[in-house]
Every structure is written in structure tokens, then in C-alpha cells.
Design a protein around this motif. Structure first.
Motif, PDB file in Angstrom:
ATOM      1  N   VAL A   7     -19.252  10.269  19.954  1.00  0.00           N
ATOM      2  CA  VAL A   7     -19.086  10.759  18.583  1.00  0.00           C
ATOM      3  C   VAL A   7     -20.076  11.872  18.290  1.00  0.00           C
ATOM      4  O   VAL A   7     -19.742  12.873  17.633  1.00  0.00           O
ATOM      5  CB  VAL A   7     -19.237   9.598  17.577  1.00  0.00           C
ATOM      6  CG1 VAL A   7     -19.290  10.120  16.147  1.00  0.00           C
ATOM      7  CG2 VAL A   7     -18.094   8.611  17.735  1.00  0.00           C
ATOM      8  N   TRP A   8     -21.313  11.728  18.767  1.00  0.00           N
ATOM      9  CA  TRP A   8     -22.350  12.715  18.475  1.00  0.00           C
ATOM     10  C   TRP A   8     -22.194  13.997  19.304  1.00  0.00           C
ATOM     11  O   TRP A   8     -22.377  15.094  18.790  1.00  0.00           O
ATOM     12  CB  TRP A   8     -23.725  12.117  18.747  1.00  0.00           C
ATOM     13  CG  TRP A   8     -24.154  11.118  17.717  1.00  0.00           C
ATOM     14  CD1 TRP A   8     -23.554  10.856  16.515  1.00  0.00           C
ATOM     15  CD2 TRP A   8     -25.294  10.252  17.778  1.00  0.00           C
ATOM     16  NE1 TRP A   8     -24.231   9.878  15.829  1.00  0.00           N
ATOM     17  CE2 TRP A   8     -25.318   9.483  16.582  1.00  0.00           C
ATOM     18  CE3 TRP A   8     -26.292  10.020  18.721  1.00  0.00           C
ATOM     19  CZ2 TRP A   8     -26.291   8.535  16.311  1.00  0.00           C
ATOM     20  CZ3 TRP A   8     -27.267   9.083  18.462  1.00  0.00           C
ATOM     21  CH2 TRP A   8     -27.266   8.340  17.266  1.00  0.00           C
ATOM     22  N   PHE A   9     -21.894  13.855  20.598  1.00  0.00           N
ATOM     23  CA  PHE A   9     -21.942  15.003  21.505  1.00  0.00           C
ATOM     24  C   PHE A   9     -20.595  15.347  22.128  1.00  0.00           C
ATOM     25  O   PHE A   9     -20.534  16.266  22.959  1.00  0.00           O
ATOM     26  CB  PHE A   9     -22.960  14.733  22.629  1.00  0.00           C
ATOM     27  CG  PHE A   9     -24.357  14.504  22.136  1.00  0.00           C
ATOM     28  CD1 PHE A   9     -25.183  15.573  21.819  1.00  0.00           C
ATOM     29  CD2 PHE A   9     -24.847  13.220  21.971  1.00  0.00           C
ATOM     30  CE1 PHE A   9     -26.471  15.366  21.369  1.00  0.00           C
ATOM     31  CE2 PHE A   9     -26.133  13.006  21.519  1.00  0.00           C
ATOM     32  CZ  PHE A   9     -26.950  14.079  21.212  1.00  0.00           C
ATOM     33  N   GLY A  10     -19.547  14.632  21.765  1.00  0.00           N
ATOM     34  CA  GLY A  10     -18.247  14.939  22.331  1.00  0.00           C
ATOM     35  C   GLY A  10     -18.065  14.303  23.698  1.00  0.00           C
ATOM     36  O   GLY A  10     -18.786  13.384  24.091  1.00  0.00           O
ATOM     37  N   ILE A  11     -17.075  14.805  24.443  1.00  0.00           N
ATOM     38  CA  ILE A  11     -16.746  14.220  25.744  1.00  0.00           C
ATOM     39  C   ILE A  11     -17.030  15.193  26.887  1.00  0.00           C
ATOM     40  O   ILE A  11     -16.484  15.059  27.984  1.00  0.00           O
ATOM     41  CB  ILE A  11     -15.262  13.787  25.777  1.00  0.00           C
ATOM     42  CG1 ILE A  11     -14.357  14.983  25.413  1.00  0.00           C
ATOM     43  CG2 ILE A  11     -15.018  12.618  24.851  1.00  0.00           C
ATOM     44  CD1 ILE A  11     -12.877  14.659  25.487  1.00  0.00           C
ATOM     45  N   GLY A  12     -17.900  16.163  26.642  1.00  0.00           N
ATOM     46  CA  GLY A  12     -18.221  17.150  27.664  1.00  0.00           C
ATOM     47  C   GLY A  12     -19.375  16.716  28.546  1.00  0.00           C
ATOM     48  O   GLY A  12     -19.743  15.531  28.625  1.00  0.00           O
TER      49      GLY A  12
END
Length: 297
Positions: free
Chosen positions: A156-161
Motif C-alpha cells: 500500500v505504501w510503496f506499490g508493487i515495484g
């Protein structure tokens, strides 16, 4: 009139227990108790490597027998020959090398970040009582949480990268480094600190010449834990919407029921963990050559 001379004492029979006839005891070690000459370093190293290979070879032999006797379905556990053929195919196509390079980059980046954070926090809390009161309890609470349970929040905080995968590895690495280094700092002999203070060493010089050398064994122990944990977390982290990496390769193989490729990925992770642990142990042996410790025989 003078007294008659005293009779001479009777001659003592020769002793066979190695003690001189006059009863005196020689200081030193008798030749019979000398240690046998140690084996050459090269031969001893080869013996150690061969001994460590016995366990994996036994598992491989058991696996081969189970496959040959059809004790287990080849869909669930392919034969060693099938797995080897899959590994050769992945290497010849270049897929294994490409994905391995991506995984190494993630693991090393996360490991480096975790080492810096863990050592920094350990120095702060180990040298300052105020910092320990403010930081240590928070670190202990986060350490008690399963790292992989933080995965949804990190997404949620940093995405899925890439940052998510590297951050999960860094978090997992930080705690064993912090715990072991902090404990080693607090275990530094206070007499050394007093001697350094008496000699006029400043705060930075004290840390450099007394605290860091004294904490080195604990740091290296934490590093051994950290390297193995980094690979464990990376297995799961690389299955989060990844487009490359050994974990991604295993996920793709799962969708088409390629159990042999999955086992190749697991073996690669196992070998990477063994290799990294061996490297840390060699560094530990060289860096702590001054330390006299009990060695297993």
C-alpha cells in the motif's frame, strides 16, 4: 669419641612409570604426551569440505532411490535426472542467468541497506542510554511482527515495484544485525573503556579502537543470520507482481505445473544461501584470527 657413620640408604629400584628414581618431578610435558602433528592445512580443508558434502549427497541418493522405485509420483517430485535436464535447458536458454542476476541485485541491495540501518541503530542504543530508551522498544516490537505479514502494508505504501521487494529484504536483515551487534557492544569489557579513557581517547576514537573491534564477533554472527534470512524473504518478495527473478521463474513454472523448474529454483536459493554463509564464515575466520576459541574435533 665420635659417633659411627650412618649406614647408606638402600638403592632404590629403577621406576618404570617415567618418574626419576630420586622422586623428583620434571617440569614440562613428557614426550609420550606430545600431541600428534596436525594434518596439513590443505588436507584438513579438503576433509572438511568432503564431510560437509556427505549430508547433501545422502539426500540426493535417497531422492534418486525414491524416484527409481516409484515411491512418489513424478508429478509431485520429479527424478533428479529430470530436474537436471530442466536446469540445463534454463542455462542454455539464458533464463536462469538473467533471473539470477536480478535476484542477486535485490538481495545485495536489501542486505546493504539492512546492514547500515542495523549497525547504526546498534551503535546508538549501545552507546547511549537515552537512545536505547527511545529506540530499542520500538525495534523489539517491530521485530516481533512477522516480516511477511507486513507485506500488504508495504505494498500500500510503496506499490508493487522494486522498492517493495528490496524493503522487505532490508527489514528482515536489520533485526538480526541489530540484536547481535547491540549485545556485543554491551558485552565489551568495561576495563578496556576505562583504559582508553585514561589514555585520553575521545568519543570517536573510543568507538573506533575499542567498541567496534569488541563488537565485531557479534556483528559477524548477525551477518550470518542476515544472509540466510535475506534469501528466505526474497523467495516470497519476488512473487509480488515480479517480472524477473528466481521467484518469478518459480511462479511462472507453478502456473504450468513445471515441478522440475520449481525445484531448480529452490536448489538455486539453497546454493546461494550456502555460498553466502560460507563467504561470511571465511571472513569471520580471517577477521577473528586473533580470538582463541574452542574448535570442534
Amino acid at each position: 669419641m665420635s659417633a659411627p657413620p650412618a649406614p647408606a640408604p638402600p638403592a632404590r629400584p629403577p621406576r618404570t612409570d617415567g618418574v626419576p628414581a630420586d622422586g623428583s618431578v620434571r617440569v614440562g610435558v613428557d614426550d609420550r604426551f606430545h600431541r600428534a602433528p596436525s594434518r596439513p592445512a590443505g588436507l584438513q580443508r579438503v576433509t572438511q569440505v568432503a564431510g560437509r558434502a556427505i549430508g547433501p549427497l545422502f539426500v540426493l541418493a535417497l531422492w534418486w532411490v525414491a524416484s527409481a522405485q516409484a515411491w512418489v509420483s513424478p508429478i509431485l517430485l520429479p527424478a533428479p535426472g529430470t530436474v537436471w535436464a530442466a536446469a540445463v535447458d534454463l542455462v542454455s536458454s539464458g533464463k536462469l542467468q538473467d533471473n539470477l542476476g536480478v535476484s542477486l541485485g535485490r538481495a545485495m541491495t536489501g542486505l546493504g541497506i539492512g546492514l547500515v540501518v542495523g549497525v547504526t541503530l546498534a551503535l546508538l542504543t549501545g552507546l547511549s542510554k537515552v537512545a536505547e530508551l527511545l529506540v530499542d522498544s520500538n525495534v523489539q516490537m517491530v521485530r516481533s511482527m512477522p516480516i511477511l505479514a507486513l507485506q500488504p502494508l508495504v505494498i500500500v505504501w510503496f506499490g508493487i515495484g522494486e522498492p517493495t521487494k528490496i524493503l522487505l529484504v532490508a527489514l528482515a536483515v536489520t533485526f538480526p544485525v541489530y540484536i547481535n551487534t547491540h549485545a556485543a557492544i554491551r558485552a565489551v569489557d568495561a576495563r578496556f573503556v576505562e583504559l582508553a579513557t585514561t589514555r585520553g581517547l575521545g568519543r570517536l576514537a573510543l568507538v573506533r579502537h575499542v567498541v567496534l573491534p569488541g563488537a565485531l564477533p557479534g556483528f559477524l554472527t548477525g551477518l550470518r543470520f542476515a544472509t540466510s534470512i535475506s534469501w528466505l524473504v526474497l523467495v516470497v518478495a519476488e512473487q509480488i507482481n515480479a517480472t524477473a527473478g528466481i521467484g518469478y521463474l518459480m511462479t511462472q513454472a507453478r502456473t504450468v505445473a513445471r515441478t522440475d523448474v520449481i525445484i531448480v529454483g529452490l536448489v538455486v536459493y539453497a546454493l546461494l544461501g550456502l555460498l553466502s554463509d560460507t563467504i561470511v564464515r571465511l571472513v569471520q575466520r580471517k577477521a577473528l584470527s586473533w580470538s582463541s576459541t574452542l574448535q570442534a574435533r
